[in-house]
Design a protein around this motif. Structure first.
Motif, PDB file in Angstrom:
ATOM      1  N   ASP A  20      20.811  19.443 -12.758  1.00 45.65           N
ATOM      2  CA  ASP A  20      19.436  19.155 -12.354  1.00 45.65           C
ATOM      3  C   ASP A  20      18.607  18.556 -13.478  1.00 45.65           C
ATOM      4  OD1 ASP A  20      19.027  21.291 -14.032  1.00 45.65           O
ATOM      5  OD2 ASP A  20      18.043  22.576 -12.551  1.00 45.65           O
ATOM      6  N   GLY A  21      19.243  18.293 -14.615  1.00 45.79           N
ATOM      7  CA  GLY A  21      18.556  17.688 -15.750  1.00 45.79           C
ATOM      8  C   GLY A  21      18.002  18.668 -16.751  1.00 45.79           C
ATOM      9  N   SER A  22      17.979  19.961 -16.427  1.00 46.17           N
ATOM     10  CA  SER A  22      17.440  20.953 -17.346  1.00 46.17           C
ATOM     11  C   SER A  22      18.423  21.217 -18.485  1.00 46.17           C
ATOM     12  CB  SER A  22      17.112  22.256 -16.607  1.00 46.17           C
ATOM     13  OG  SER A  22      18.272  22.803 -16.010  1.00 46.17           O
ATOM     14  N   ILE A  23      17.895  21.760 -19.564  1.00 47.05           N
ATOM     15  CA  ILE A  23      18.694  22.028 -20.759  1.00 47.05           C
ATOM     16  C   ILE A  23      18.997  23.520 -20.841  1.00 47.05           C
ATOM     17  CG2 ILE A  23      18.782  21.917 -23.277  1.00 47.05           C
ATOM     18  CD1 ILE A  23      18.896  19.193 -21.891  1.00 47.05           C
ATOM     19  N   ALA A  24      20.268  23.842 -21.057  1.00 46.36           N
ATOM     20  CA  ALA A  24      20.700  25.225 -21.278  1.00 46.36           C
ATOM     21  C   ALA A  24      21.137  25.374 -22.728  1.00 46.36           C
ATOM     22  CB  ALA A  24      21.833  25.587 -20.328  1.00 46.36           C
ATOM     23  N   ARG A  25      20.702  26.464 -23.361  1.00 43.44           N
ATOM     24  CA  ARG A  25      21.034  26.698 -24.765  1.00 43.44           C
ATOM     25  C   ARG A  25      21.436  28.155 -24.955  1.00 43.44           C
ATOM     26  NH1 ARG A  25      16.171  25.572 -28.446  1.00 43.44           N
ATOM     27  NH2 ARG A  25      15.170  26.989 -26.971  1.00 43.44           N
ATOM     28  N   VAL A  26      22.301  28.385 -25.917  1.00 43.08           N
ATOM     29  CA  VAL A  26      22.588  29.740 -26.387  1.00 43.08           C
ATOM     30  C   VAL A  26      21.852  29.915 -27.700  1.00 43.08           C
ATOM     31  CG1 VAL A  26      24.363  31.319 -27.231  1.00 43.08           C
ATOM     32  CG2 VAL A  26      24.815  29.890 -25.228  1.00 43.08           C
ATOM     33  N   ASP A  38      19.295  30.497 -22.528  1.00 41.02           N
ATOM     34  CA  ASP A  38      17.988  29.978 -22.140  1.00 41.02           C
ATOM     35  C   ASP A  38      18.204  28.718 -21.304  1.00 41.02           C
ATOM     36  OD1 ASP A  38      15.738  27.922 -22.639  1.00 41.02           O
ATOM     37  OD2 ASP A  38      14.804  29.781 -23.306  1.00 41.02           O
ATOM     38  N   VAL A  39      17.625  28.697 -20.103  1.00 42.12           N
ATOM     39  CA  VAL A  39      17.727  27.526 -19.231  1.00 42.12           C
ATOM     40  C   VAL A  39      16.331  27.041 -18.904  1.00 42.12           C
ATOM     41  CG1 VAL A  39      18.543  26.608 -17.031  1.00 42.12           C
ATOM     42  CG2 VAL A  39      19.892  28.359 -18.214  1.00 42.12           C
ATOM     43  N   ALA A  40      16.012  25.843 -19.371  1.00 39.80           N
ATOM     44  CA  ALA A  40      14.704  25.228 -19.121  1.00 39.80           C
ATOM     45  C   ALA A  40      13.561  26.142 -19.562  1.00 39.80           C
ATOM     46  CB  ALA A  40      14.550  24.869 -17.650  1.00 39.80           C
ATOM     47  N   ILE A 107      27.804  27.384 -10.041  1.00 37.98           N
ATOM     48  CA  ILE A 107      27.840  25.987  -9.625  1.00 37.98           C
ATOM     49  C   ILE A 107      27.897  25.021 -10.799  1.00 37.98           C
ATOM     50  CG2 ILE A 107      25.338  25.538  -9.575  1.00 37.98           C
ATOM     51  CD1 ILE A 107      25.837  24.241  -6.772  1.00 37.98           C
ATOM     52  N   GLU A 108      27.673  25.518 -12.023  1.00 36.95           N
ATOM     53  CA  GLU A 108      27.563  24.644 -13.194  1.00 36.95           C
ATOM     54  C   GLU A 108      28.749  24.821 -14.135  1.00 36.95           C
ATOM     55  OE1 GLU A 108      25.468  22.336 -13.849  1.00 36.95           O
ATOM     56  OE2 GLU A 108      23.672  22.716 -12.655  1.00 36.95           O
ATOM     57  N   ASP A 155      22.857  37.235  -8.124  1.00 36.44           N
ATOM     58  CA  ASP A 155      21.854  37.014  -9.171  1.00 36.44           C
ATOM     59  C   ASP A 155      21.886  35.535  -9.534  1.00 36.44           C
ATOM     60  OD1 ASP A 155      19.968  37.332 -11.158  1.00 36.44           O
ATOM     61  OD2 ASP A 155      21.347  38.266 -12.585  1.00 36.44           O
ATOM     62  N   VAL A 156      21.489  34.705  -8.571  1.00 28.97           N
ATOM     63  CA  VAL A 156      21.595  33.251  -8.710  1.00 28.97           C
ATOM     64  C   VAL A 156      20.202  32.653  -8.862  1.00 28.97           C
ATOM     65  CG1 VAL A 156      22.413  31.112  -7.676  1.00 28.97           C
ATOM     66  CG2 VAL A 156      23.666  33.252  -7.273  1.00 28.97           C
ATOM     67  N   PHE A 157      20.034  31.881  -9.921  1.00 31.36           N
ATOM     68  CA  PHE A 157      18.765  31.201 -10.139  1.00 31.36           C
ATOM     69  C   PHE A 157      19.025  29.746 -10.501  1.00 31.36           C
ATOM     70  CE2 PHE A 157      17.371  35.489 -10.339  1.00 31.36           C
ATOM     71  CZ  PHE A 157      16.017  35.467 -10.014  1.00 31.36           C
ATOM     72  N   ALA A 158      18.245  28.858  -9.878  1.00 35.44           N
ATOM     73  CA  ALA A 158      18.185  27.463 -10.286  1.00 35.44           C
ATOM     74  C   ALA A 158      16.882  27.331 -11.052  1.00 35.44           C
ATOM     75  CB  ALA A 158      18.201  26.542  -9.074  1.00 35.44           C
TER      76      ALA A 158
END
Length: 290
Positions: A20-26, A38-40, A107-108, A155-158
């Motif tokens: 979806d274009g968002s950035i995920a980081r550890v 951390d997601v978006a 899904i990712e 426990d699903v979040f977009a």
């Protein structure tokens, strides 16, 4: 196993771009010696590689308290997790209940790869990850799992919201179909003042699995602030011994609602169907400010 924190520099944190274009980081946790996914800008998971029993987020700790009540202490579970995050609860179950069989759906694929690379799973843990939409994969799990699952966690979040198609009575019927006769469904609900969404979710789950309790922080359950509520539901009667133990387990101040209190909480609201389902409410942009 300790992962090097690189001076706790978030700017150098490993990151990927999701579909979806968002950035995920550890990133290093600002509160513990653990790590956060951390997601978006939304902290979605916390992991302590040295202590998988450290469940830092309140709602995860409440889920952990329910998991501890299932079957006998230390007995292996068959578990399905819808939503991978940083695999916090699969790690917890693998540690506290060795020999458990676990399936995780997300899904990712890039997110799963990031988590596995930066926060490796414990050696010997039987955790299989399936890539795909949670509801679609739920409908095509191996036949041997159907009707045998001790624990199903949704426990699903977009970003910071649960997608609408994972909130309907049709979805919960599909979820209930994989549970063992005494299996338990755990659902993470995020809602704010008024709790309109949470009330409908409780009503919807109870339409499918009649034995329900809700765990939350007191002010969240009263609808006074945005936060997480955990629904625990089963076709079988939940043991009454759970209630005082769940209250004692916290995090405090803890509240466990059941029976007549849940009847009043729901208040006759309509169940959610595929035809009228909506995404969960979005939290305030300032909720996760450090």
């Amino acid at each position: 196993m300790s992962r090097k924190r690189d001076g706790d520099d978030e700017a150098s944190a490993p990151s990927i771009r999701l579909s979806d274009g968002s950035i995920a980081r550890v990133v290093p946790s600002p509160y513990t010696t653990g790590w956060e996914l951390d997601v978006a800008g939304t902290p979605q998971s916390h992991v302590d590689l040295d202590d998988p029993t450290h469940l830092h987020f309140e709602y995860i700790a409440r889920m952990g308290a329910v998991i501890d009540r299932l079957k006998l202490p230390g007995q292996p579970l068959t578990a399905v997790h819808l939503g991978a995050g940083a695999l916090t609860l699969p790690r917890y179950i693998a540690w506290t209940r060795p020999g458990s069989r676990q399936q995780v759906v997300d899904i990712e694929p890039a997110l799963v790869d990031l988590v596995r690379a930066e926060l490796p799973l414990p050696q010997g843990a039987s955790i299989r990850v399936r890539i795909g939409d949670a509801r679609a994969v739920l409908g095509r799990l191996p036949a041997g799992l159907v009707g045998t699952v001790d624990l199903l966690i949704s426990d699903v979040f977009a970003g910071a919201q649960t997608p609408a198609h994972l909130t309907s009575v049709e979805f919960y019927r599909a979820a209930a179909a994989v549970l063992a006769p005494d299996g338990v469904l755990l659902v993470n609900i995020a809602d704010g003042p008024g709790l309109r969404y949470a009330r409908r979710q409780v009503a919807t789950v109870r339409e499918v699995l009649p034995n329900v309790i809700v765990l939350a922080e007191v002010q969240v359950l009263k609808g006074r602030r945005f936060g997480n509520l955990v629904i625990a539901a089963s076709a079988a009667k939940l043991p009454t011994a759970w209630l005082p133990r769940l209250m004692a387990a916290g995090p405090h101040p803890a509240k466990v609602a059941e029976g007549a209190e849940l009847d009043a909480f729901v208040g006759g609201v309509a169940v959610t169907t595929d035809a009228d389902a909506t995404d969960s409410p979005a939290p305030s942009s300032s909720l996760f400010d450090r």
